[in-house]
Design a protein around this motif. Structure first.
Motif, PDB file in Angstrom:
ATOM      1  N   ARG A  10       0.867  -1.174   0.000  1.00  0.00           N
ATOM      2  CA  ARG A  10       0.000   0.000   0.000  1.00  0.00           C
ATOM      3  C   ARG A  10       0.904   1.223   0.000  1.00  0.00           C
ATOM      4  O   ARG A  10       1.964   1.216   0.632  1.00  0.00           O
ATOM      5  N   ASN A  12       1.324   3.678   1.758  1.00  0.00           N
ATOM      6  CA  ASN A  12       1.107   4.321   3.051  1.00  0.00           C
ATOM      7  C   ASN A  12       2.413   4.894   3.584  1.00  0.00           C
ATOM      8  O   ASN A  12       3.494   4.390   3.279  1.00  0.00           O
ATOM      9  N   GLU A  41      -2.813   3.833  -5.342  1.00  0.00           N
ATOM     10  CA  GLU A  41      -2.698   3.560  -3.914  1.00  0.00           C
ATOM     11  C   GLU A  41      -1.699   2.460  -3.598  1.00  0.00           C
ATOM     12  O   GLU A  41      -1.653   1.978  -2.481  1.00  0.00           O
ATOM     13  N   ARG A  64       2.427 -10.615   7.032  1.00  0.00           N
ATOM     14  CA  ARG A  64       1.705 -10.206   8.238  1.00  0.00           C
ATOM     15  C   ARG A  64       1.460  -8.702   8.273  1.00  0.00           C
ATOM     16  O   ARG A  64       0.576  -8.236   8.984  1.00  0.00           O
ATOM     17  N   HIS A  66       0.244  -5.084   7.531  1.00  0.00           N
ATOM     18  CA  HIS A  66      -0.958  -4.531   6.912  1.00  0.00           C
ATOM     19  C   HIS A  66      -0.618  -3.810   5.611  1.00  0.00           C
ATOM     20  O   HIS A  66      -1.390  -3.805   4.652  1.00  0.00           O
ATOM     21  N   ASP A  67       0.568  -3.193   5.573  1.00  0.00           N
ATOM     22  CA  ASP A  67       0.964  -2.441   4.376  1.00  0.00           C
ATOM     23  C   ASP A  67       1.339  -3.345   3.210  1.00  0.00           C
ATOM     24  O   ASP A  67       1.469  -2.872   2.083  1.00  0.00           O
ATOM     25  N   ARG A  92      -7.379  -8.552   0.207  1.00  0.00           N
ATOM     26  CA  ARG A  92      -8.171  -7.632  -0.591  1.00  0.00           C
ATOM     27  C   ARG A  92      -7.558  -6.246  -0.467  1.00  0.00           C
ATOM     28  O   ARG A  92      -6.984  -5.901   0.563  1.00  0.00           O
ATOM     29  N   ILE A  93      -7.675  -5.461  -1.525  1.00  0.00           N
ATOM     30  CA  ILE A  93      -7.170  -4.092  -1.410  1.00  0.00           C
ATOM     31  C   ILE A  93      -8.357  -3.173  -1.112  1.00  0.00           C
ATOM     32  O   ILE A  93      -9.395  -3.296  -1.689  1.00  0.00           O
TER      33      ILE A  93
END
Lengths: 93, 560
Positions: A10, A12, A41, A64, A66-67, A92-93
């Motif tokens: 992601r 982020n 994104e 593991r 999240h990003d 899933r994105i």
């Protein structure tokens, strides 16, 4: 032993740092790293690491985060036996 | 006001939005400490329905939130200001990370424009905590507050739980918005149970001659206790527990061989070294459990059940792995046969051979006996929190537990100073339980300031302070592994702990003779509010058995 991984992230704040930090902490030395420009994104990162530890373990540890959306272990030269019950994780994105 | 019916757009500050988001996520109680950069949040706290517990050090707030999260299985929330407030949380965050505890941490941060300028009380807490959080955020837009908080709770509580940090800059806290634009993406979905792996495990277990289960902390974390107990009863397989698995079966359950590992029971360590199929449920092969890894359970094939794929074959190669929720996985393993009678008999014989003894020689108070008596004096629920050291191992070895929530201990990180703040979190999370904090004279001083928190909120926590005038476990290792070369372990100039407690307004008492133990336990449990029982014990007492570092688990050293 060298491993090459392609990682979808992601886009982020801190995502690249988080993934690179995990590799070093978990005992995988960074040999090279290319980070792509963000595409919307997400962005991708290709790394080569060296370690005495198996690449599929690093893959699961990265998954593991999240990003991290997806990890492709490209040139895993491991002598590991296959562990029944382990399947790739996709998010899933 | 004009009194017109015209509807104005309702604007909320970032702080108000954040408090609303906490409440929407079911938060009722939070632990924290105010300071400069977090002042807008504390301003909005006044008049909200959130109950805030002021701890006296941010580490106390984080560790209280940790215990609260363990017990409620919902994220414990702690709040601190930027800079030193945030860095003081770090030990508590690491503690939650190592023991897979759901936690949401809110840290104040200097305004966005000042970040990166070495502003007053600026520290990169996002960077500092990267290795010890499940995820973290720096809020960059007030319209993200709602969604980020929702996602933080989903992440902290979903799958393998862990701490999630939200860094909250002061300008975002004061900015106003009527919008929410961030869409949470973390809704957790449990993996689908792999029926092939479940069948393979069933087949392997049905052919096992000497099966053993290791019960880990994951069973309580996933609330799979009922499934686990049914599985153990159905199969008759002997069960060894890790430190965090204690209470999964009641301490007096005939199927429990005991705690295994460095300070485990001889029965459990012999059982694990001799089993032929080892089923590990929600545990991660910590070095304190396995001893010398290459010699751990040397003749066993391993079935590993865990929610986290990254734990499979991290240390010990799994022959079969089942990834997913533990309850459904255990329910899915339908075995017809039970454990062989001769293997059960062997485990029972080991239990008899290695049963704890309480007939200690000497005139002093024997801590293991006191702890056992204390835990058996329970009327209803009793939660025992502890610190780290010899007393922690005495608690694990000798206390009676009915349920994993009866035992709250810092496992992975081994945090001295955990016990007292953990008791605060435990009492708030489980108010109908008697809460006992067992501490040592080294550990209690690491968060002694939280006595003020006990007093302020009238929290009825019962402290048993085992005082051996030393850093006992370090002293024991120096005696055994460093040829008695004692280095910085003497605490014989300790303060008068009963007087310290009294100064905080807490009832206290010191006992010195074994004959006083029963009366003192009754006195402690009968106190209405917080109380401290100070128990000087033999400074030379050691924890036995002990598997020396690097040795196999069956090579236990015993008392001479």
């Amino acid at each position: 032993m060298n491993h090459s991984l392609k990682i979808q992230l992601r886009n982020n704040e801190g995502a690249v740092l988080r993934a690179l930090g995990l590799m070093e902490r978990r005992g995988f030395m960074l040999e090279s790293c290319t980070v792509s420009e963000a595409e919307g994104e997400r962005r991708s990162m290709t790394v080569a690491v060296s370690s005495t530890r198996p690449g599929d373990l690093l893959k699961r540890q990265l998954e593991r985060l999240h990003d991290v959306l997806q990890v492709e272990l490209r040139a895993a030269v491991t002598n590991e036996r296959k562990v029944p019950g382990l399947r790739p994780v996709t998010r899933r994105i | 006001m004009t009194g017109s019916a015209k509807k104005a757009e309702v604007l909320h500050s970032g702080s108000q939005t954040l408090i609303g988001a906490l409440q929407r996520n079911g938060v009722k109680q939070v632990f924290g400490y105010p300071g400069g950069a977090i002042m807008p949040l504390y301003d909005a706290l006044v008049g909200s329905d959130l109950e805030h517990y002021l701890c006296r050090h941010e580490q106390g707030a984080a560790l209280a939130a940790d215990a609260y999260g363990r017990i409620t299985r919902k994220a414990g929330v702690c709040i601190a200001t930027s800079g030193p407030g945030a860095t003081n949380l770090v030990t508590g965050i690491a503690n939650a990370f190592m023991d897979s505890v759901p936690m949401v941490i809110i840290t104040g941060q200097v305004p966005t424009a000042l970040q990166g300028t070495d502003a007053f009380q600026e520290v990169d807490i996002f960077g500092i905590t990267l290795p010890i959080v499940k995820h973290s955020y720096i809020l960059r837009d007030v319209a993200d507050v709602d969604g980020v908080v929702d996602e933080a709770f989903q992440l902290a509580q979903g799958g393998r739980p862990g701490p999630v940090l939200i860094d909250f800059p002061k300008d975002i806290a004061t900015a106003v918005t009527a919008q929410s634009r961030y869409v949470p993406e973390a809704d957790y979905q449990a993996p689908i149970l792999d029926v092939v792996a479940v069948q393979a495990a069933t087949d392997m277990l049905s052919k096992a001659r000497r099966p053993l289960i290791i019960a880990g902390g994951g069973i309580a974390i996933s609330d799979s206790i009922r499934s686990f107990r049914e599985f153990a009863a159905r199969t008759g397989f002997p069960v060894a527990a890790t430190l965090k698995g204690l209470g999964v079966l009641p301490t007096d359950d005939p199927g429990l061989v005991g705690m295994l590992g460095m300070h485990g029971n001889g029965a459990a360590n012999h059982a694990v070294q001799n089993c032929d199929v080892l089923m590990v449920v929600g545990a991660r092969f910590d070095d304190r459990v396995t001893g010398h890894l290459a010699q751990f359970a040397p003749s066993a094939r391993v079935i590993h059940l865990d929610i986290d794929p990254a734990e499979i074959s991290k240390l010990r190669k799994a022959d079969i792995s089942i990834i997913g929720e533990l309850g459904p996985a255990l329910d899915g393993i339908r075995l017809r046969g039970a454990a062989s009678a001769s293997w059960r008999a062997q485990c029972d014989a080991w239990k008899k051979e290695f049963a704890w003894r309480y007939d200690a020689p000497g005139d002093g108070i024997y801590a293991p006996g006191l702890l056992r008596e204390l835990s058996l004096a329970r009327k209803g629920k009793m939660t025992i929190t502890c610190d780290v050291g010899q007393h922690q191992m005495f608690v694990a070895q000798h206390c009676h537990f009915e349920h994993p929530l009866d035992h709250i201990s810092s496992g992975g990180l081994g945090t001295m100073g955990y016990g007292l703040p953990a008791a605060i979190g435990a009492k708030i999370a489980r108010p109908d339980s008697t809460v006992v904090c067992v501490s040592g004279d080294g550990s209690i001083m690491m968060n002694i300031q939280e006595l003020a928190t006990l007093k302020r909120y009238g929290l009825s926590v019962k402290i048993v302070l085992l005082d051996n005038s030393a850093l006992g476990l370090v002293r024991q290792w120096q005696e055994i592994f460093f040829q008695g070369n004692y280095s910085e372990v003497d605490l014989s100039d300790n303060p008068d702990f009963a007087a310290v407690a009294a100064a905080f307004g807490i009832a206290s008492r010191t006992i010195n003779r074994p004959a006083e133990v029963s009366g003192a336990i009754q006195w402690l449990l009968d106190q209405q509010g917080p109380a401290l029982l100070h128990v000087p014990i033999d400074p030379l007492e050691n924890v036995w058995p002990l598997v020396p570092p690097g040795a196999a688990n069956h090579k236990m050293m015993k008392s001479k």
